[in-house]
Design an enzyme around this catalytic site. Sequence first.
Site, PDB file in Angstrom:
ATOM      1  CD  GLU A 126      -6.859  -0.084   1.670  1.00 27.74           C
ATOM      2  OE1 GLU A 126      -8.224   0.620   2.420  1.00 27.74           O
ATOM      3  OE2 GLU A 126      -7.520   0.188   0.357  1.00 27.74           O
ATOM      4  N   GLY A 254      -6.521   9.942   7.151  1.00 27.22           N
ATOM      5  CA  GLY A 254      -8.060  10.117   7.966  1.00 27.22           C
ATOM      6  C   GLY A 254      -7.963   8.646   8.973  1.00 27.22           C
ATOM      7  CB  ALA A 255     -10.427   6.814   9.390  1.00 28.73           C
ATOM      8  CG  MET A 256      -7.576   1.586   7.565  1.00 29.87           C
ATOM      9  SD  MET A 256      -6.752   0.977   6.052  1.00 29.87           S
ATOM     10  CE  MET A 256      -7.844  -0.294   5.729  1.00 29.87           C
ATOM     11  CD  GLU A 257     -11.414   0.338   4.237  1.00 33.27           C
ATOM     12  OE1 GLU A 257     -10.761   1.560   4.238  1.00 33.27           O
ATOM     13  OE2 GLU A 257     -10.986   0.330   3.092  1.00 33.27           O
ATOM     14  CG  ASN A 258      -8.108  -1.654   9.927  1.00 35.65           C
ATOM     15  OD1 ASN A 258      -6.951  -2.056   8.926  1.00 35.65           O
ATOM     16  ND2 ASN A 258      -7.593  -0.872  10.909  1.00 35.65           N
ATOM     17  CG  HIS A 290     -15.441   6.762   3.900  1.00 34.50           C
ATOM     18  ND1 HIS A 290     -15.489   7.222   2.331  1.00 34.50           N
ATOM     19  CD2 HIS A 290     -14.259   6.230   3.589  1.00 34.50           C
ATOM     20  CE1 HIS A 290     -14.835   6.398   2.044  1.00 34.50           C
ATOM     21  NE2 HIS A 290     -14.533   5.679   2.716  1.00 34.50           N
ATOM     22  CD  GLU A 291     -12.639   4.921   7.011  1.00 34.57           C
ATOM     23  OE1 GLU A 291     -12.719   4.437   6.492  1.00 34.57           O
ATOM     24  OE2 GLU A 291     -12.124   6.536   6.699  1.00 34.57           O
TER      25      GLU A 291
END
Length: 847
Positions: A126, A254-258, A290-291
Site C-alpha cells: 500500500e 506502524g503496521a499493514m493490514e494485508n 486497527h489492522e
Amino acid sequence: MRDATPSSPDQTIHLSDYAPVPVTVTHVDMHVRLDPRATEVMARLTCRRQGPGEMVLNGEQLDLVSLALDGEPLAEDRYTVTDTTLTLHDAPDAFLLETVVRISPETNKAFDGLYMSNGMYCTQCEAEGFRRITWMLDCPDVMATYDVEIEADLPVLLSNGDEVAPGKWHDPWPKPTYLFALVAGNLVATSDTFTTMDGREVALNIWVRPGDEGRTGYAMDALKRSMAWDEEVYGRAYDLSVFNIVAVDDFNMGAMENKGLNVFNSAYVLASPDTATDATYEWIESVVAHEYFHNWTGNRITCRDWFQLCLKEGLTVFRDQQFTCDARDPAVKRISDVLKLRTRQFREDAGPLAHPVRPESFVEINNFYTSTVYDKGAEVIGMLRTLIGPDAYDAGCQLYFDRHDGQACTIEDWLACFAEVTGRDLTQFQLWYSQAGTPRVTLREDFNNGLYRLDIRQDVPDTPGQTDKAPMVIPLAWGLLDARGKEVRATEVFELSEATATLEVALPDRPVLSMLRGFSAPVVLDFDQPEADRLILLAHDSDPFNRWEAGRTLAKSRIIRAVTEGAGFDAAWLDAVATLACDDTADPAFRALALGLPSEDDLAQTLHQMGVVPDPDAIHAARKAAAVAVAGRLAHDLPVLRDAMHILGPFDPKAEDAGKRALSAQLLKFQTLLDDGAAARAAYDAADNMTDRMAAFACLLEAGDPSVAGQFEADWQHDRLVMDKWFTAQVAHAAPDRAVGVATGLTRHADFDMTNPNRFRSVIGGLTSGNPAGFHTADGSGYRFLADWLLKLDASNPQTTARMSTAFDTWRRYDADRQGLIRAQLERLQHAETSRDLGEMIDRMLA
Ligand code: B3K
Ligand code: ZN
C-alpha cells in the site's frame, strides 16, 4: 532542479477523472524465486475485458525477462513498455498474460514493494508498492484471487490466505494488489487459536526473529480480544483458517493490514515490562485492533480509488477507538484522541497542507495518509453516529456490509446506506468530506428575565484552493449546570446546520453552559466563558471530557497571558489544580491528563489564532514557569500523592495500573522542578519496568543530569527498540539552546542508522516534534538540520522524508526572521533533485 515540478498538471491525479479499467484481472498466479539481488517473479494474470480501451499495466524498477499471452510470446508490435507502464494494444476479451521479471530486494531501501530487513524478505504494497514486484493493474478497484508459490532456502515462507502446501498459498477472497504480502525468513512463531462465532477454529501466529518470542504475549491477547469484539459489536467474523502477524524492524509506518498476513513495525508489536512503556502497550493494543478490523473495513470492502481512502481509514480508526473505549476508560481515551486530533489534524487543517477528508487531487498518494484522512475521517463517522443514533448507525453498518461485501466502494456508497436506514438526507453532512478547514463555532450567551439565550455562529475558514464555504451540519452536545455545579439540563444534541442559530431555555437562574460535551464535533469553540463558570465545570461537570477541557482552557489562558503580558499564576487557578490533583475519587489516568499542561505547539497554534506571532522561546519559558508554579503549590502534597500511586506486585499493563504510573510520572515532573532531580534519581534506580524508568530518565535529562544517558545506554544498548526511546528522549528533553547540538551529536553515534525509519524518526522527529523551542531556535540551525537530513534520506526513502518534512508546515505562523530562515530551507529543497513525494510536499508548503 527536477525536470518537472511535481505539481505540474500532467502529474496530478484527479478524483473527477476516475474511470474503471477497460480490462480487469480476476486471478493472479505467482511464483516467486527469492534472491537478494535477483529475485525472479513469474506472474500469470487471468484477464477479462469489461469495456473498450487498451490495457495499461503498472510497473517500476522491473527487469522484464519475458512476456506471453495465452502461452505465446508476445510480438513486439503488440505492446509498448516504458519505465512505468506496459500497454497491450489489442487485448482480447479473455486471456492469460504471463510475465517474468527480476527485481533486487536487497537494495530496496525505500521499504516499498519487496525488500529485505535483517536477512528476512518482506513486502509493503500500500499504496502502490505492488508495481515494484511485477507488472499488474495496481489500483484498488481491481480485485483478484491469488495463488502464490514461494521458493527460497528459508524456513518460513508466508503469503496471504490459507497455506495449501509448504510455501504455497491460496487466497480465496478477491483483493486489490495493495493487500498482497509475502514474507520469508528465519522466523519463529508464538501460536494460539481463536474459535469464531460460527465455530471455525483459526490458527493465530505472531512471527518474530528468534529471541523476541517472549515479547509477543500482549499483541496476541489484543488480537484475540479484537476478534471477539468485532463479532460482538459489528457482527463480523474472521474468514480464513489462519491469521499471521509478522514483526519487521524496517518499516515506514506502524503496521499493514494485508489479507491474513499483517506486517507490523516491530515497535508496534513487541512488548515486555522491561522494554516497553505503558504507551507502547496501548499503541500495540490499538494498532493490532486497527489492522485486524481492516479485514472487514478495507479488505472485504475496499476503496474504489485512493481518493476514498477515508472510507477504510476513518472508519477503521473510529472502530479501533470504540474498541479501546470498551477495553479502557472511555473518557481518558476520548481526551487522548482529542489531544492527538488537535496536535496533528487541527495543525494540518490550519496550514498549507490542509485538504478535505476526501481529497480531490494528489501527485503522490502516500502523501495523503494524513491525520485529516485518518483522525478527522474518524470524527466524521463519530458525528454521523451522534446525529442518527447508535441503533441507526448499527443498522447502516450492517446494510453496508451486506450490500457491498467483495466490492470497491465510495463515500457515496457508504452514506447511502445510512440515508436509506434513516430516511435522512445526508447531502449537507457530506460536506465534511469535501470542505477542508476546522470550523469555528462562536458562542455568545445572555440571561435575562428567566430566559437563557445562546447565539451560535459557524465559520468555515478558507484553505488552499477553497473559499466561501457552505455551513456544515455540526452536532453540538450540550448541557447546563447551576451555580453549585448541579446539572439542570442533561445532555442534548443541537444540530447546527445554518450559519447562525439561537438556543433558548427558560430557567429561574443563570446557568453554566457545558458545550461540546465529549467533543461532539471537530471544531474550534470561540467562547469567552466567565472564569467562574469554567471553575464550576472543572469541579462538577458530569461530562468528564468537559471537566478536563475546562481545566485545559484555564491553564491555557494563564500561559497565554504569561507569554503576552508577562502575567503570573493566580492562586485561584493553582488551588483548582491542586484540588484536582488531590481528588482521590477521580481516576488517576484522568488526573494525569488534567495535570498535563498544553503542549508548546498547541500554545503556538492558539496564539496564532489570536493574531499574535508565537515566540517559541517565550512559550517554552512561560510553560515552564506554569509548571514551576504548580509544583510550588503542590510541594507538600507531592510525596504523599506519589506514594499513593505506588503499585505492589509485578508490572501489569492493565489500564488501572497504567493510570497510576501516568499520574506518578506527572507528579515526578513537578517534583523534579523542586529538587533538581533527587526524587527522579531515586525513581530511576528503583524502577523495575520501562514505564517508570523512562519517566525518571526524562526528568533527569530535564534536570541536566550528566551521567544518566551513559548509564541508560550501557544497560540497554543491546536492544534496538529501547535505544530508539533513548535517542528520542535525549533530543526531546535537551534544553532548547542545546537541542540541535544534541541531535547532531546523536546522528554521529555508532548506532545511528539513517536507513532504519524508526531510528531516523527517533532523532530527527525527536527534535521537530519533541522539542519545538529547540527546532525553532532563532539561528535557524534546527531548520538547516532537518533539511540536511531530508536531503540525505530522500534518495533512498522518499515516504519517510516526505512525512518528516511536515515539520515545516507551520512556517507562516512565525516572525519574519524565522519565516525567512524556513523559506530558505524550503527553497533549498525545492531546487534540489528530490523525489516526487518530497517535491509535492515542498511545493504545497511554499504555494
Ligand atoms: N493501511 C496502512 C497504511 C499504509 C500507508 C501507505 N503509505 C496502515 C493502516 O492504516 O492500517
Ligand atoms: Zn488503517
